[in-house]
Write an enzyme that holds these catalytic residues in place. Structure first.
Site, PDB file in Angstrom:
ATOM      1  N   CYS A  47       0.848  -1.195   0.000  1.00  0.00           N
ATOM      2  CA  CYS A  47       0.000   0.000   0.000  1.00  0.00           C
ATOM      3  C   CYS A  47       0.884   1.244   0.000  1.00  0.00           C
ATOM      4  CB  CYS A  47      -0.917   0.007   1.223  1.00  0.00           C
ATOM      5  SG  CYS A  47      -2.117   1.364   1.176  1.00  0.00           S
ATOM      6  N   CYS A  49       0.479   3.800   1.579  1.00  0.00           N
ATOM      7  CA  CYS A  49       0.607   4.396   2.920  1.00  0.00           C
ATOM      8  C   CYS A  49       1.752   3.770   3.717  1.00  0.00           C
ATOM      9  CB  CYS A  49      -0.712   4.280   3.695  1.00  0.00           C
ATOM     10  SG  CYS A  49      -0.968   2.689   4.522  1.00  0.00           S
ATOM     11  N   HIS A  55      -2.142  -2.935   7.409  1.00  0.00           N
ATOM     12  CA  HIS A  55      -2.134  -3.928   6.320  1.00  0.00           C
ATOM     13  C   HIS A  55      -1.227  -5.094   6.705  1.00  0.00           C
ATOM     14  CE1 HIS A  55      -4.020  -0.683   4.132  1.00  0.00           C
ATOM     15  NE2 HIS A  55      -2.931   0.053   4.197  1.00  0.00           N
ATOM     16  N   CYS A 132      -6.621   4.964   4.972  1.00  0.00           N
ATOM     17  CA  CYS A 132      -5.184   5.211   5.161  1.00  0.00           C
ATOM     18  C   CYS A 132      -4.620   6.147   4.101  1.00  0.00           C
ATOM     19  CB  CYS A 132      -4.428   3.883   5.128  1.00  0.00           C
ATOM     20  SG  CYS A 132      -4.548   3.032   3.531  1.00  0.00           S
ATOM     21  N   HIS A 184      -8.873 -16.743  -1.834  1.00  0.00           N
ATOM     22  CA  HIS A 184     -10.176 -16.048  -1.794  1.00  0.00           C
ATOM     23  C   HIS A 184     -10.559 -15.473  -3.157  1.00  0.00           C
ATOM     24  CE1 HIS A 184     -10.440 -16.497   2.481  1.00  0.00           C
ATOM     25  NE2 HIS A 184      -9.389 -15.753   2.728  1.00  0.00           N
TER      26      HIS A 184
HETATM   27  C1  X5A Z   1      -5.528 -15.259   2.860  1.00  0.00           C
HETATM   28  C2  X5A Z   1      -6.143 -14.823   4.140  1.00  0.00           C
HETATM   29  C3  X5A Z   1      -7.745 -13.390   5.220  1.00  0.00           C
HETATM   30  C4  X5A Z   1      -8.710 -12.297   4.912  1.00  0.00           C
HETATM   31  C5  X5A Z   1      -9.300 -11.702   6.156  1.00  0.00           C
HETATM   32  C6  X5A Z   1     -10.324 -10.664   5.824  1.00  0.00           C
HETATM   33  N1  X5A Z   1      -7.086 -13.873   4.046  1.00  0.00           N
HETATM   34  N2  X5A Z   1     -10.697  -9.869   6.966  1.00  0.00           N
HETATM   35  O1  X5A Z   1      -5.783 -15.301   5.177  1.00  0.00           O
HETATM   36 ZN    ZN Z   2      -6.440 -16.977   5.999  1.00  0.00          ZN
END
Ligand code: X5A
Ligand code: ZN
Length: 473
Positions: A47, A49, A55, A132, A184
């Site tokens: 980031c 910032c 982060h 931020c 994700h």
């Molecule tokens: C890859 C991983 C966590 C996301 C947390 C969202 N992600 N608050 O561990």
């Molecule tokens: Zn995770």
């Protein structure tokens, strides 16, 4: 000069090679070693910032892990693999064209694409301004217009390169020290620190380019890998097994219910070991090892994969607080899980780092897992871990998974009544069962012998106690 036959005698072990391997000859010394991949290009995703407290998914994570592997001498015992940036085509095996171009290009190379009229809407504003001062999808999933696209493509390319070498038999197994994480990331959604789903893309490419038929993806990050589940939800050739904190959908990302088993031909090829019941008590080694004993390994063995990919997040390791953790698994426990997975797929196992931000935890866990991959003898599990029963909430979570999945995996049925047992009791019961099978087999042989002649059956089991019951002939 006496005549000497050509061939083996003229090649020293160090220069012996596999003929016919793609890209030339593979030196023997590179075979059956553990591969490691890392590239400093991934450090540039940060980031604007610069605040690593806001982060937690920052460059120091993989820098620390890489230093640890160096300091402990593990790096020197492994084969270092060169990473590269994944191509836009490779990324599109999982992600939409728009998503691929949005996060896979920087303003510099985007201009070329724009002029080819590939992109209209992409030049529009596409990110939120964060509290931020930086930009990104959210405070977790930050973006650096100049540098992030190269870094996220490098993370994907590193996992691809390593996994292809393992799948092709050039390396025994491997560990990818990569960031940002990927599990994700969905077809067109970046979230939870993730932009491109490195493990999912790698699995698609192993199918499409190497013709690998059966791939197991084990995801032990504390969060459900919604993106990976989505990518293979209808695919019976990629089995996704995730072990995650679920809490009835109240833990990020909210998906990963045990009822989500796949769709169409993929029904039964998605397993969610969804821990429910919060952190009183937190899940730990006993619960994770019990999940492996009663669900992960039985299903994995029945599936019999050709390659195993692991979404190896370490945020379930002690040291991570809610909402990014809350559990108490030890770093060393993950070496035991790794060792169990190495029994599958001829040992072709590739771990790719996902989540985890406590530097001690991710360094310790990475170190133990690489040592396991190298075949080092592991510290035995503590007696207390072997003797303890999993907590009732964990046993209930496992019973639910087994109830749902035993329709698809027959090996699960006989394990359902054992989820509440300690590992030691389960081991003893399994040994007793095996002994019974052996005794039954010898009984059958004896019976046949008795039927064929009048010779005493005692000879074939002379060292054993006499049988309680004699067969009725
Ligand atoms: C890859 C991983 C966590 C996301 C947390 C969202 N992600 N608050 O561990
Ligand atoms: Zn995770």
């Amino acid at each position: 000069m006496p005549h000497r036959p050509l061939g083996r005698a003229q090649s020293s072990p160090a220069t012996a090679s596999i003929k016919g391997a793609p890209m030339g000859e593979v030196p023997i010394k590179h075979l059956f070693t553990t591969g490691l991949v890392y590239d400093t290009f991934m450090l540039k995703h940060q980031c604007m910032c610069g605040n690593t407290h806001i982060h937690p998914e920052h460059a120091g994570r993989i820098q620390s892990v890489w230093s640890r592997l160096q300091e402990t001498g593990l790096l020197g015992r492994c084969e270092r693999i060169r990473g590269r940036k994944a191509t836009l085509d490779e990324i599109q095996t999982v992600h939409s064209e728009y998503h691929t171009l949005l996060y896979g290009t920087s303003p510099l190379n985007r201009q070329k694409l724009d002029s080819k009229k590939l992109l209209g809407p992409i030049s529009q504003k596409m990110y939120a301004v964060l509290p931020c001062g930086g930009i990104g999808v959210d405070s977790d999933t930050v973006w650096n217009e100049m540098h992030s696209s190269g870094a996220v493509r490098m993370a994907v390319g590193c996992v691809i390169e390593l996994a292809f070498k393992v799948a092709a038999g050039e390396l025994k197994n491997g560990f990818a020290v990569v960031r940002p994480p990927g599990h994700h990331a969905e077809e067109s959604t970046a979230m939870g620190f993730c932009f491109f789903n490195s493990v999912a893309i790698t699995a698609k490419l192993l199918q499409q380019k190497l013709g690998v038929s059966k791939i197991l993806i084990v995801d032990w990050d504390i969060h459900h890998g919604n993106g990976t589940q989505q990518a293979f939800y209808n695919d019976p050739n990629v089995l996704y097994i995730s072990m995650h904190r679920y809490d009835d959908g109240n833990f990020f990302p909210g998906s990963g219910a045990p009822e989500e088993v796949g769709v169409g031909p993929g029904v039964g090829f998605n397993t969610n070991i969804a821990w429910t019941g919060g952190v009183e008590p937190p899940m730990g080694d006993v619960e994770y090892l019990t999940a492996f004993r009663t669900v992960v390994m039985p299903i994995a063995n029945e599936f019999s994969p050709d390659v195993v990919l692991v979404s190896a997040g370490f945020d379930a390791v002690e040291g991570h607080q809610s909402p990014l953790g809350g559990y108490n698994v030890t770093a060393k426990c993950f070496s035991h899980l790794t060792k169990q997975l190495m029994k599958l797929a001829g040992g072709r196992v590739v771990l790719a780092l996902e989540g985890g931000h406590d530097l001690t935890a991710i360094c310790d866990a990475s170190e133990s897992c690489v040592a396991a991959l190298l075949g080092d003898e592991l510290d035995p599990l503590p007696q207390a871990v072997l003797q303890q029963k999993p907590c009732p909430k964990a046993a209930a979570s496992l019973e639910r998974v087994i109830e749902i999945q035993s329709k698809h995996w027959s090996s699960l049925q006989r394990l359902a009544p054992t989820v509440g047992q300690s590992l030691m009791d389960a081991q003893r019961r399994e040994k007793d069962e095996a002994d019974t099978v052996t005794a039954m087999a010898s009984l059958t042989v004896d019976t046949e012998q008795a039927a064929a002649s009048t010779v005493s059956t005692e000879t074939s089991r002379s060292t054993e106690e006499p049988m309680e019951e004699e067969p009725v002939l």
